[in-house]
Each structure stands twice: as structure tokens, then as C-alpha cells.
Write a protein that holds these residues in place. Sequence first.
Motif, PDB file in Angstrom:
ATOM      1  N   SER A  12       0.818  -1.211   0.000  1.00 26.91           N
ATOM      2  CA  SER A  12       0.000   0.000   0.000  1.00 26.91           C
ATOM      3  C   SER A  12       0.853   1.264   0.000  1.00 26.91           C
ATOM      4  O   SER A  12       0.331   2.360   0.168  1.00 26.91           O
ATOM      5  CB  SER A  12      -0.915   0.017   1.236  1.00 26.91           C
ATOM      6  N   LYS A  13       2.160   1.132  -0.223  1.00 31.49           N
ATOM      7  CA  LYS A  13       3.052   2.284  -0.242  1.00 31.49           C
ATOM      8  C   LYS A  13       3.635   2.505  -1.632  1.00 31.49           C
ATOM      9  O   LYS A  13       3.954   1.559  -2.340  1.00 31.49           O
ATOM     10  CB  LYS A  13       4.170   2.118   0.781  1.00 31.49           C
ATOM     11  N   ILE A  51       3.017  10.674   3.205  1.00 31.97           N
ATOM     12  CA  ILE A  51       3.241  10.361   4.626  1.00 31.97           C
ATOM     13  C   ILE A  51       4.682  10.632   5.065  1.00 31.97           C
ATOM     14  O   ILE A  51       4.962  10.701   6.268  1.00 31.97           O
ATOM     15  CB  ILE A  51       2.864   8.895   4.948  1.00 31.97           C
ATOM     16  N   GLU A  61       0.991   6.783   0.969  1.00 32.14           N
ATOM     17  CA  GLU A  61       0.096   5.678   1.282  1.00 32.14           C
ATOM     18  C   GLU A  61      -1.009   5.665   0.234  1.00 32.14           C
ATOM     19  O   GLU A  61      -1.707   6.667   0.046  1.00 32.14           O
ATOM     20  CB  GLU A  61      -0.516   5.860   2.672  1.00 32.14           C
TER      21      GLU A  61
END
Length: 233
Positions: A12-13, A51, A61
Motif C-alpha cells: 500500500s506504499k 506520509i 500511502e
Amino acid sequence: MQLFYAHQIEGSKAFLDIEETRHCTKTLRKNIHDVISLTDGCGGLYEGRIIEISKKSCTLEIIKTIEPRDKKNFRLHLAIAPTKNINRLEWFLEKTTELGIDEISLLLCQRSERKKIRLDRLEKIILSAAKQSIKSVFPKINDLVKFKDFVANAQASYKGIAHCNSDNLPPLKTKIQTQKEILLLIGPEGDFSLEEVEWATQHGFDAISLGSSRLRTETAGIVACHTAHLIHA
């Protein structure tokens, strides 16, 4: 939509490289918690929240997956001889990227006037055009290769060579109506030689026409790309 290229995605990054980070955080003044649009250049389109920011990278993210609007039902590969004036080649790359091309190969032909290119610069031209036109899939560009070597190893369900050495050639639009994997050869300013045309036809390429006008190399490439999109629209 302002689109950024994420060179790496893990779970998810997503991560921006130093140039994309500089553009995002310095030029556009994006900061922690801001949401931006990004792509992996391979068909993925996302929204991501910043982030973490450092001098060399920006971490996001992924919060949403976006359905790409640039999907098409065919694949187009143009193999073209670089023009003597590099600006004309760069213009061709920019415009075909905007139209939607999948792969570009650079040919070294008998009548080629340009025998050296800077692949890294051309890749940047494509990246900029892909982001500007909101492409989720970035075209692949291949380094210069000798014409005969390329033709001998070329793979596609339809292969065509556009040239002006003969009259009454069938128009491209009549040959690709049902084809889903298209490879077209575009020659240098002096056109392909008769020997090159013969070599290509011996290796399964159809000789085709792009119209009654004699076109510059980069214009021929644009016409071929646009014709393929009109036929498959």
C-alpha cells in the motif's frame, strides 16, 4: 489532474524518485497529508496520501485505485529511423505518447542520417508526455538497432512496412482492421532502400501506404499511430 510517476510500489506504499519528489514538494509545494494522483506506468492509477518527505524521495500511502481511461483493445509498436533534427524525433515521441503507443524501436537504416541518440533524454520526453496526457501505461522505447537485425527478429500478428518506392500499395487502414498486435516500420528521410523493403517482405512484412502525400519521417509516424487508433476506436 496532476499525475506523478511512482517508480516503486510495495503493497500500500508508493515512492517517488528524486526528480518527482522535487517537482511535487518544491515546485508544487505539496506537503505531508496532501493527496496526489500517481501511476506506476504499467497500468496502475492511484490516489496517494503523502506520509513522508526527504530530500531524495517521497513516500505515499495508496488510499484509492482509479480505473484508467487509456485502455485500448490493440497493441501498437512503431519502429522508426531517428530524424537528423533531434527536435523532430522528440516531437514524434511526445505526440505518439499522447495518442497512445505501446512501444517504439529506433532503426539504423542504410539512408539514416542520425546514427547516435541519447536514450535517457528520449525517455524523459516520453515520461513528461505520458504524465501530461494522464497515461497509466508508459510506452517502452528501445535503443538503436540495425534494420536487418530488427526485421529478422520482429514478432507481431501483423507486420507492415510503409514506403514510397512503389505505387498502388494497399492503404494501412485496410490491413489492420482485425489486428490486435501491430508492428509498423517507418523509414528515414530518404525512405527505405529497395533492398530493405525486399528484406522486410521476405520476413513477413506487408508493404503498405500511408496515403498519397509524401510525408516526413515524424509525420508518417504520427499518421500511422493515428490511423491505428481510428480503426480500433
